[in-house]
Design a protein around this motif. Structure first.
Motif, short mmCIF file in Angstrom:
data_model
loop_
_atom_site.label_atom_id
_atom_site.label_comp_id
_atom_site.label_asym_id
_atom_site.label_seq_id
_atom_site.Cartn_x
_atom_site.Cartn_y
_atom_site.Cartn_z
N UNK A 101 0.72 -1.25 0.04
CA UNK A 101 -0.16 -0.11 0.00
C UNK A 101 1.00 1.14 0.23
N UNK A 102 1.98 1.11 0.78
CA UNK A 102 2.76 2.46 0.78
C UNK A 102 3.60 2.52 -0.61
N UNK A 103 3.74 1.43 -1.34
CA UNK A 103 4.44 1.74 -2.44
C UNK A 103 3.35 2.05 -3.64
N UNK A 104 2.15 1.51 -3.75
CA UNK A 104 1.34 1.78 -4.97
C UNK A 104 0.59 3.20 -4.57
N UNK A 105 0.37 3.62 -3.51
CA UNK A 105 -0.38 4.77 -3.32
C UNK A 105 -1.86 4.92 -3.66
N UNK A 125 -5.97 -1.18 -0.93
CA UNK A 125 -6.64 -2.63 -0.51
C UNK A 125 -6.60 -3.43 -1.43
N UNK A 126 -6.74 -3.10 -2.63
CA UNK A 126 -6.55 -4.09 -3.94
C UNK A 126 -5.30 -4.80 -4.06
N UNK A 127 -4.37 -3.93 -3.93
CA UNK A 127 -2.90 -4.52 -4.19
C UNK A 127 -2.61 -5.16 -2.90
N UNK A 128 -3.12 -5.01 -1.81
CA UNK A 128 -3.15 -5.65 -0.36
C UNK A 128 -3.86 -7.12 -0.59
N UNK A 162 -5.14 -7.47 2.56
CA UNK A 162 -6.40 -6.10 2.45
C UNK A 162 -6.24 -5.42 3.49
N UNK A 163 -6.23 -5.78 4.88
CA UNK A 163 -6.15 -4.96 5.73
C UNK A 163 -4.86 -4.08 5.98
#
Length: 117
Positions: free
Chosen positions: A59-63, A67-70, A111-112
């Motif tokens: 989440x910190x990388x994609x910004x 939640x989708x990337x998580x 996701x969380x």
């Protein structure tokens, strides 16, 4: 390409944490003679924490759409976990109910982590 690098980095963080926590759990099992139930709970906690950390990193990388990337990280973690387990065990390592529970924990943790990042 940037998101693929972020995914690999997040997966590496997740599996590094998994390895460290499993070593600690093995040490505690050796020293304290833990019951099977406690070890099972420990493994569940390790799956969730590892996916949570991976989702946080992702989440910190994609910004965007964190939640989708998580979620995708949790799915990737689960697939790699099952793939390696199948290779080691030469077949499915667990029944379908336990597999679905593990999938839910991995995806939920990722996701969380992505949502909180």
């Amino acid at each position: 390409m940037m998101k693929a690098k972020a995914m690999l980095k997040a997966m590496l963080c997740s599996y590094t944490l998994t390895g460290v926590l499993l070593l600690i759990l093995a040490f505690l099992l050796f020293k304290m003679d833990l019951s099977e139930k406690i070890v099972s709970v420990g493994i569940v906690v390790i799956y969730i924490l590892s996916c949570f950390l991976g989702g946080l990193v992702m989440g910190k990388k994609v910004k965007k759409q964190k939640y989708v990337w998580g979620l995708l990280l949790g799915m990737g973690y689960f697939l790699l976990l099952i793939g390696v387990s199948c290779l080691v065990e030469r077949g499915f390592p667990m029944n379908i109910g336990r597999m679905l529970t593990t999938f839910t924990m991995c995806v939920g943790g990722g996701t969380l982590g992505g949502m909180i990042s």
